[in-house]
Scaffold this active site. Structure first.
Site, PDB file in Angstrom:
ATOM      1  N   GLN A 153       0.828  -1.213   0.000  1.00 51.55           N
ATOM      2  CA  GLN A 153       0.000   0.000   0.000  1.00 51.55           C
ATOM      3  C   GLN A 153       0.861   1.261   0.000  1.00 51.55           C
ATOM      4  OE1 GLN A 153      -3.117   0.442  -0.687  1.00 51.55           O
ATOM      5  NE2 GLN A 153      -3.249  -1.764  -0.974  1.00 51.55           N
ATOM      6  N   SER A 154       2.049   1.178  -0.574  1.00 49.44           N
ATOM      7  CA  SER A 154       2.949   2.331  -0.580  1.00 49.44           C
ATOM      8  C   SER A 154       2.383   3.480  -1.409  1.00 49.44           C
ATOM      9  CB  SER A 154       4.296   1.903  -1.156  1.00 49.44           C
ATOM     10  OG  SER A 154       5.096   3.038  -1.396  1.00 49.44           O
TER      11      SER A 154
END
Ligand SMILES: *Cc1c(COP(=O)(O)O)cnc(C)c1O
Length: 352
Positions: free
Chosen positions: A96-97
């Site tokens: 989920q960067s």
């Protein structure tokens, strides 16, 4: 005498401001953002948590592919890559960067190929930021590890491979938190104090979420260089060892790049730990903050970074570490796309 002292201060501040602008303008930079971002008052939220005044620096609204703090760093990092004739940009982060998503978007905008090496143990889902990475057409490599040294050795191999194929890749480390990247937040500190002066609200505390340290480091360096004694409070959202030392190295490196004496003392680095159950796992304080900010101001924060930072701020006010008349600027660093990778029951707590 008083007037004289005031004038001197204004003069010193003015001079330092000119120096920082001059030095920053010497770096090759690409335009990716919609700056300046607004500094917006949040009166209903402030009242709900017992603060007299709170402003939010809306760096969730930096403008590139749903925005966030990484855009400011990428303007410097990719400015260098473009100047050096790079054609491929490789970076890393968790699934989920936000940094990976914004790097992919920035690369696309500049006509470069984005490669994302994402690190995690266990299941991956093409939701939230990862769906956006797919839409942006990033080449995604999923590495089954929780160790960045594995990721970087994988990237080394990838770089070699690309070079033998005639490509010219550039690697951006996690979060873009190199001294060069942190210059984006030196610039943001300047923007914050210009806006603060306009509205007559010089903050006692600037509060931000701190993950890889470039945001906090840049803000702190900018604040001290400009001569303010405002505290920069970083809220930790992942359990990093010796994180204060990491931030100090970024600050020293950035001061070197700018050719200024480092005005930051090691003790100026203020960290508050609100990691909760772990990186990327919603915390009790974070969930409360997400729901409360949404329902008082109509502003969205995320469970990984900004919700935890805001939850930390609420706790610091409630336990008296921050007094109710303290002048606070909360830096909203973005991250809301991660909400779409969550199950509603993980976040929503009903109407307040
Ligand atoms: C990366 C990130 C941060 C942390 O910034 P660092 O410069 O890595 O410390 C905070 N908030 C959001 C939404 C982020 O994506």
């Amino acid at each position: 005498m008083w007037v004289h002292k005031r004038l001197c201060l204004i003069f010193i501040n003015y001079n330092k401001d000119v120096i920082i602008m001059e030095r920053l303008s010497m770096f090759p930079k690409v335009k990716l953002s919609h700056l300046p971002t607004p500094l917006e008052e949040a009166p209903a939220f402030a009242k709900a948590i017992g603060l007299k005044t709170l402003y939010i620096k809306r760096d969730d609204a930096t403008g590139l592919a749903l925005g966030g703090n990484k855009v400011r760093k990428l303007e410097y990092l990719l400015g260098k890559a473009v100047k050096e004739g790079k054609d491929t940009i490789i970076t890393t982060g968790g699934p989920q960067s936000n940094h990976a998503r914004m790097t992919a978007a920035a690369a696309r905008k500049l006509g470069l190929e984005p490669i994302l090496v994402l690190k995690k143990r266990g299941v991956w889902q093409d939701k939230g930021n990862m769906l956006l990475d797919r839409i942006l057409g990033a080449e995604i490599h999923l590495i089954d590890t929780d160790n960045y040294s594995d990721v970087y050795s994988y990237i080394d191999g990838l770089m070699e491979d690309l070079k033998t194929k005639g490509r010219n890749p550039s690697m951006i480390p996690v979060g873009g938190s190199t001294p060069l990247g942190s210059l984006g937040y030196v610039e943001c500190a300047r923007e914050i104090f210009l806006q603060s002066k306009d509205i007559g609200f010089i903050p006692d505390n600037i509060v931000c979420s701190s993950g890889s340290g470039g945001t906090q480091g840049g803000l702190l360096l900018g604040t001290k260089h400009l001569g303010y004694d405002t505290k920069v409070i970083g809220v930790m959202v992942s359990p990093e060892k010796d994180f204060d030392k990491v931030i100090f190295e970024i600050v020293k490196g950035a001061a070197d790049l700018l050719g200024i004496a480092n005005p930051v003392d090691f003790n100026d680095i203020v960290l508050e730990d609100y990691v909760g159950p772990g990186y990327g796992i919603p915390s009790k304080e974070g969930k409360r903050a997400i729901n409360l900010l949404g329902q008082t101001e109509g502003i969205l924060v995320d469970p990984v970074y900004t919700g935890k930072a805001l939850g930390g701020l609420i706790d610091l006010v409630e336990n008296g570490k921050i007094t109710s008349d303290s002048k606070i600027i909360f830096v909203h660093t973005g991250g809301a796309p991660a909400l779409f990778a969550m199950e509603p029951g993980d976040i929503w707590e009903g109407r307040k």
